[in-house]
Design an enzyme around this catalytic site. Sequence first.
Site, short mmCIF file in Angstrom:
data_model
loop_
_atom_site.label_atom_id
_atom_site.label_comp_id
_atom_site.label_asym_id
_atom_site.label_seq_id
_atom_site.Cartn_x
_atom_site.Cartn_y
_atom_site.Cartn_z
N ASP A 148 0.84 -1.20 0.00
CA ASP A 148 0.00 0.00 0.00
C ASP A 148 0.87 1.24 0.00
O ASP A 148 1.62 1.48 0.94
CB ASP A 148 -0.90 0.00 1.24
CG ASP A 148 -2.01 -1.01 1.11
OD1 ASP A 148 -2.73 -0.95 0.10
OD2 ASP A 148 -2.16 -1.86 2.00
N ASP A 172 -10.03 -5.87 -1.33
CA ASP A 172 -9.09 -5.28 -0.38
C ASP A 172 -9.86 -4.59 0.74
O ASP A 172 -10.55 -3.60 0.51
CB ASP A 172 -8.21 -4.26 -1.13
CG ASP A 172 -7.11 -3.67 -0.26
OD1 ASP A 172 -6.99 -4.07 0.92
OD2 ASP A 172 -6.37 -2.81 -0.76
C1 DX5 Z 1 -5.88 -0.86 2.23
C2 DX5 Z 1 -4.99 -1.94 2.79
C3 DX5 Z 1 -5.54 -2.49 4.08
C4 DX5 Z 1 -5.68 -3.94 4.14
C5 DX5 Z 1 -5.50 -4.34 5.56
O1 DX5 Z 1 -5.56 -0.53 0.95
O2 DX5 Z 1 -4.65 -2.87 1.85
O3 DX5 Z 1 -6.77 -1.99 4.30
O4 DX5 Z 1 -6.89 -4.31 3.65
O5 DX5 Z 1 -6.19 -5.47 5.88
P1 DX5 Z 1 -7.34 -5.45 6.97
O6 DX5 Z 1 -8.49 -4.71 6.40
O7 DX5 Z 1 -7.61 -6.90 7.20
O8 DX5 Z 1 -6.78 -4.77 8.20
ZN ZN Z 2 -4.42 -1.99 -0.54
#
Ligand code: DX5
Ligand code: ZN
Length: 223
Positions: free
Chosen positions: A36, A179
């Site tokens: 990210d 995602d």
């Molecule tokens: C957003 C990121 C996170 C990722 C984290 O672009 O990639 O939101 O989803 O995972 P969770 O939602 O399980 O914490």
């Molecule tokens: Zn992401």
Amino acid sequence: MLRAAISPSLMCADIFNLRQIIRDFEKNSIEYLHIDVMDGEFVPNFCLGTDYCRRMKAETDIPLDIHLMVKNPLNKLEAFGFDEGDIVSVHYESQAKDDILPCFKKIRARGARPFLAINPDKSVEVLSEYFDEIDGVLLMTVFPGFAGQKMVEGSLERITALRRMLDESGHGNLSIEVDGNVNYEKAPLMRKAGADIFVVGTSSILGPGDLTENITKMRNLLG
Ligand code: DX5
Ligand code: ZN
């Protein structure tokens, strides 16, 4: 149906154990590494960047899955170390409409696979004009910017609608990557609705528990 693939969100991985985590991903044949990139402008957070991508490429052969949450990505693509087989997603909402196709062209020119990312409040209908140019859609199931959020209501229906649009327009080979809040309960439902790449973070494999056991559990649920 496309084979299910797992793309762990590295922003959720403990930086002090990152090398061991990557080795565990390799042992478990993880398909992609979701990175990210946040610029504090398109999203209200800063996260990961060019050096991180470069170091990760030098460390492992697992393809990168770079999620660019940056404003006007077109002239920033050169700064990122990606190449053949990597996925690079740019957001529909992050740029002028005229820049979207040139972004895909630049990504493709380096042998990488362009994906178009879309926020939960944008109609999936806007995607159809790009189906010929992309390898997949990154469908956000939370608003981008932070890990640990709850899935936005209506996300499963959006996956179903997009899968139908893809199939009916002869683009059934395109991936749907989901995602945000992909947990053990929702992942199989997302799979059933037509998703095939699963970004997994704090809600599942990078949450509590043993990493290998968590990955095995997720794989069994995805089928
Ligand atoms: C957003 C990121 C996170 C990722 C984290 O672009 O990639 O939101 O989803 O995972 P969770 O939602 O399980 O914490
Ligand atoms: Zn992401």
